[in-house]
Design a protein around this motif. Structure first.
Motif, PDB file in Angstrom:
ATOM      1  N   UNK A  23       0.939  -1.105   0.002  1.00 13.15           N
ATOM      2  CA  UNK A  23       0.029   0.121   0.181  1.00 13.15           C
ATOM      3  C   UNK A  23       0.986   1.201   0.087  1.00 13.15           C
ATOM      4  N   UNK A  24       0.253   2.148  -0.637  1.00 11.48           N
ATOM      5  CA  UNK A  24       1.162   3.508  -0.576  1.00 11.48           C
ATOM      6  C   UNK A  24       0.859   4.164   0.842  1.00 11.48           C
ATOM      7  N   UNK A  25       2.158   5.009   0.977  1.00  7.86           N
ATOM      8  CA  UNK A  25       2.178   5.651   2.251  1.00  7.86           C
ATOM      9  C   UNK A  25       2.539   6.941   1.999  1.00  7.86           C
TER      10      UNK A  25
ATOM     11  N   UNK B  12       8.192   3.921   9.404  1.00  4.98           N
ATOM     12  CA  UNK B  12       7.198   3.799  10.683  1.00  4.98           C
ATOM     13  C   UNK B  12       6.296   4.528  10.563  1.00  4.98           C
ATOM     14  N   UNK B  13       5.050   4.082  10.544  1.00  6.33           N
ATOM     15  CA  UNK B  13       3.623   4.685  10.656  1.00  6.33           C
ATOM     16  C   UNK B  13       3.421   5.208   9.083  1.00  6.33           C
ATOM     17  N   UNK B  14       2.751   6.312   8.989  1.00  5.94           N
ATOM     18  CA  UNK B  14       2.112   6.902   7.787  1.00  5.94           C
ATOM     19  C   UNK B  14       0.504   6.594   7.347  1.00  5.94           C
ATOM     20  N   UNK B  15      -0.131   7.187   6.636  1.00  4.51           N
ATOM     21  CA  UNK B  15      -1.211   7.324   6.223  1.00  4.51           C
ATOM     22  C   UNK B  15      -1.596   6.730   4.747  1.00  4.51           C
TER      23      UNK B  15
ATOM     24  N   UNK C 181      -0.836   2.827   9.141  1.00  2.00           N
ATOM     25  CA  UNK C 181       0.053   1.391   9.075  1.00  2.00           C
ATOM     26  C   UNK C 181       0.500   1.070  10.538  1.00  2.00           C
ATOM     27  N   UNK C 182       0.195  -0.075  11.093  1.00  2.48           N
ATOM     28  CA  UNK C 182       1.025  -0.442  12.202  1.00  2.48           C
ATOM     29  C   UNK C 182       2.445  -1.006  12.119  1.00  2.48           C
ATOM     30  N   UNK C 183       2.827  -1.085  10.856  1.00  2.00           N
ATOM     31  CA  UNK C 183       4.024  -1.891  10.337  1.00  2.00           C
ATOM     32  C   UNK C 183       5.180  -1.150  10.452  1.00  2.00           C
TER      33      UNK C 183
ATOM     34  N   UNK D 109       8.258  -6.595  13.687  1.00  2.00           N
ATOM     35  CA  UNK D 109       7.334  -6.203  14.851  1.00  2.00           C
ATOM     36  C   UNK D 109       7.547  -5.127  15.531  1.00  2.00           C
ATOM     37  N   UNK D 110       6.546  -4.697  16.096  1.00  2.00           N
ATOM     38  CA  UNK D 110       6.858  -3.358  17.167  1.00  2.00           C
ATOM     39  C   UNK D 110       6.463  -1.910  16.424  1.00  2.00           C
ATOM     40  N   UNK D 111       5.722  -1.983  15.537  1.00  2.00           N
ATOM     41  CA  UNK D 111       5.521  -0.424  14.614  1.00  2.00           C
ATOM     42  C   UNK D 111       4.493   0.257  15.641  1.00  2.00           C
ATOM     43  N   UNK D 112       4.218   1.439  15.169  1.00  2.00           N
ATOM     44  CA  UNK D 112       3.387   2.363  15.688  1.00  2.00           C
ATOM     45  C   UNK D 112       2.508   3.014  14.738  1.00  2.00           C
TER      46      UNK D 112
END
Length: 528
Positions: free
Chosen positions: A202-204, A219-222, A230-232, A253-256
C-alpha cells in the motif's frame, strides 16, 4: 522533556502547516511559506531568530548563480554531508506543493555560501535526473544511505494528483497515494532506478523514516486508499556493489500506528518521536524513544511532557524538528486572536541542558507531519509538513533587516484562484480546463489599467485564438471593466497643424535709388 511557549511571534502568518526547517552552521532557517515570496524576501528563506521567547524572521539571499526555488510546502528533505573533516552539509529538497497547488517533481541541492551578521547567502542548484524519475508528489520522504564507500538517495511514499486520464469534473484536483515503489537516486551520474518490493503493498504518506548507514526504517504513515494508519515497521536495506544496487525489505514487529509524527535526534543512536495522529479525530499525545544499532531498532514509550490545555484540546497541531532534540510546535490560534492566520508556537526540548552538547549526527531523520489543506483528505490530514534532522544552537543574530510583512501587499490578491471581477466564477474546487493550453490552473492575462491586475481569460470571454494572439503580441490589454474607461481617458491624438508659408510676390518692381545731389537737381529741373 520541557515545553516552552514562544510568547511573542512576529510575522507568524508565514509559518503555516507544511513548512520546513533547515540547519546550517548551528542556525535554523525557515522554508516553505504558504504564499509566493514578496519583495522583502524574494528567496522565501528566512533565518529564525529566537531571543527572550520572541521569534523573529530575517531574510536570506541566494547567490547569482543559483536557480529559482519556489516556496515548496510538504517537500522531502534530508542532509547530504560531504567530507567528514568539515562540518559542512547540503540539503536535498524534492517535490512539494507550490502556492498554486502545483506539484513539483524537481530536485534541488542547497548549500551555504557566505554568512555574516548582516547577510546570509545560499546557493541553490537544480539537479537533472534521468531514468525512472519519480513523479511529482508531496508527503513523501528522502534519505541518504552509505554502502561500500558509495552514497545514494532513497525516495519513498507520498501523494500525487489523479492521472489526467482518470480525472472527472467532480474530482479533478483529488489526490491519490503514489505507488509503493522505492527510488534510488545517484547524484553523481544523475540517474534514477525504481524498485517494486512485494512487502510494500500500500502507498504511504506522512510517515517517519530514519536512516543509518545502509539501512532505512519506515514507521507509521497514512494510506488514502484504505484510510488507515499502518502499524507496520519496515526495514529497507540498500547494497551498493560495483554492479547493480540491491534493495531488500523486511517487515519487523513493534510498529506504531501514527501519521504526521515528528522525530528529533537526541543522541548518536537515539531519537524521540512526538506528535501526530492515531486516528482521524484524535491526536497522539504519547512520546516514544527510538534507539538504532547496527542492525536493530528498539522503540519504547517515554514520559510525555506536561502538555498545556490549549494543546490538549486543539483540533490539529503541526511542527518541525529544530535539531539537537528540540521541536517547534504550532497550534491554531484563530479562536483567540483577531488574525485568523495567527498561531501559537511552542518549543519542545526532549533532552536536558546537561545533555545539550555539540555532536555530529550519525543518522538521518525524515518525518512527515500530515495535515493537508482542508478538502484534500481526512479532517486531521490538513497540516502536513516534513520534519528532519538538524542541529539548532541558540540564535544570536543581529536584529536588523528583520522581515516586516506589513510592507507587503495582500497575498489574497495574488494567485490563480482570485476573484478577478464581479462576474468571476472560477473556483478551485469546481474548475475544469477550458482552453487546450490549460492543465491544472486557469489561464490569466494582465490588464494594463492603472498599476495592472490579473484576470481570468475565461471570465473575459476571450477565444483561444485571441488569447494566443495577445500572448504573442507586445500590446496592452484592458479587461472588460476597464476597456471603456481607458478609451474615455485616452488623450486625443495631436493634430499636426500645417504651417502657412508666406506667399511669394510674382515679381519685384524695380526702383531706382537716387543720391541726395541727384534728387536736388531733379527737383530743380521739375519746377523750372
Amino acid at each position: 522533556m520541557s515545553l516552552q511557549v514562544v510568547s511573542a511571534v512576529s510575522n507568524s502568518s508565514l509559518l503555516q502547516p507544511g513548512f520546513s526547517l533547515l540547519n546550517f552552521g548551528g542556525h535554523v532557517f525557515f522554508f516553505g511559506q504558504k504564499g509566493w515570496p514578496k519583495r522583502s524576501c524574494p528567496t522565501g528563506v528566512f533565518l529564525l531568530d529566537i531571543k527572550q521567547n520572541e521569534l523573529k524572521m530575517k531574510p536570506a539571499f541566494f547567490s547569482k548563480d543559483s536557480c529559482y526555488l519556489p516556496p515548496l510546502r510538504y517537500p522531502a528533505l534530508c542532509t547530504l554531508r560531504g567530507n567528514a573533516e568539515f562540518d559542512e552539509c547540503q540539503y536535498i529538497i524534492h517535490g512539494g506543493k507550490t502556492p498554486n497547488n502545483d506539484l513539483s517533481d524537481k530536485i534541488y541541492v542547497m548549500s551555504l555560501v557566505s554568512k555574516n551578521s548582516k547577510k546570509i547567502t545560499f546557493q541553490c542548484v537544480e539537479k537533472d535526473l534521468g531514468g525512472d524519475v519519480p513523479e511529482a508528489r508531496y508527503g513523501h520522504t528522502i534519505n541518504v544511505v552509505h554502502s561500500r564507500g558509495k552514497s545514494m538517495s532513497v525516495i519513498f511514499g507520498g501523494r500525487s494528483y489523479t492521472p489526467l486520464a482518470q480525472r472527472t469534473t467532480e474530482k479533478w484536483n483529488s489526490v491519490v497515494d503514489c505507488l509503493p515503489s522505492v527510488f534510488l537516486v545517484d547524484f553523481e551520474f544523475g540517474c534514477c532506478t525504481s524498485y517494486v518490493l512485494p512487502e510494500l503493498q500500500d502507498g504511504l504518506s506522512f510517515h517517519v523514516s530514519v536512516a543509518r548507514n545502509d539501512t532505512i526504517y519506515i514507521l507509521g504513515g497514512h494510506s488514502l486508499q484504505n484510510n488507515t494508519r499502518s502499524p507496520s515497521l519496515y526495514r529497507l536495506k540498500v547494497d551498493l556493489p560495483l554492479g547493480s544496487p540491491a534493495v531488500t525489505c523486511t517487515i519487523l514487529p513493534g510498529g506504531i500506528s501514527v501519521s504526521s509524527a515528528i522525530v528529533t535526534q537526541t543522541g548518536d543512536t537515539e531519537f524521540v518521536l512526538v506528535g501526530g495522529y492515531q486516528s482521524d479525530n484524535q491526536k497522539r499525545l504519547a512520546c516514544n524513544t527510538i534507539v538504532l544499532e547496527d542492525n536493530k531498532i528498539e522503540i519504547v514509550e517515554r514520559v510525555s511532557p506536561d502538555w498545556t490545555p490549549d494543546i490538549k484540546h486543539c483540533r490539529m497541531w503541526f511542527g518541525c524538528d529544530m535539531g539537537k532534540g528540540s521541536v517547534l510546535l504550532g497550534i491554531p490560534g484563530a479562536t483567540k486572536q483577531l488574525i485568523s492566520d495567527a498561531n501559537y508556537f511552542y518549543i519542545l526540548r526532549c533532552k536536558g541542558a546537561e545533555e545539550d552538547k555539540e555532536e555530529e549526527p550519525a543518522a538521518q531523520i525524515c518525518s512527515q507531519t500530515s495535515t493537508e489543506d482542508p478538502g484534500d483528505s481526512t479532517p486531521f490530514e490538513d497540516s502536513e509538513e516534513f520534519c528532519f534532522s538538524a542541529e539548532a544552537n541558540s540564535f544570536d543574530v543581529d536584529d536588523t533587516d528583520t522581515y516586516n510583512e506589513d510592507d507587503e501587499e495582500d497575498e489574497s490578491e495574488t494567485g490563480y484562484w482570485i476573484t478577478c471581477c464581479a462576474s468571476c466564477n472560477i473556483d478551485i474546487n469546481t474548475w475544469v480546463p477550458f482552453y487546450s493550453t490549460e492543465l491544472n490552473k486557469p489561464a490569466m492575462i494582465l490588464c494594463s489599467s492603472g498599476a495592472g491586475h490579473w484576470v481570468h481569460a475565461q471570465c473575459m470571454d476571450l477565444s483561444e485564438s485571441m488569447l494566443l494572439r495577445l500572448s504573442e503580441a507586445n500590446v496592452k490589454y484592458f479587461c472588460n471593466e476597464h476597456v471603456d474607461l481607458n478609451k474615455g481617458l485616452q488623450t486625443p491624438k495631436k493634430v499636426v497643424q500645417l504651417k502657412k508659408q508666406p506667399m511669394k510676390p510674382l515679381g519685384k518692381k524695380k526702383t531706382m535709388k537716387l543720391s541726395t545731389p541727384t534728387k536736388k537737381s531733379f527737383l530743380r529741373r521739375l519746377f523750372e
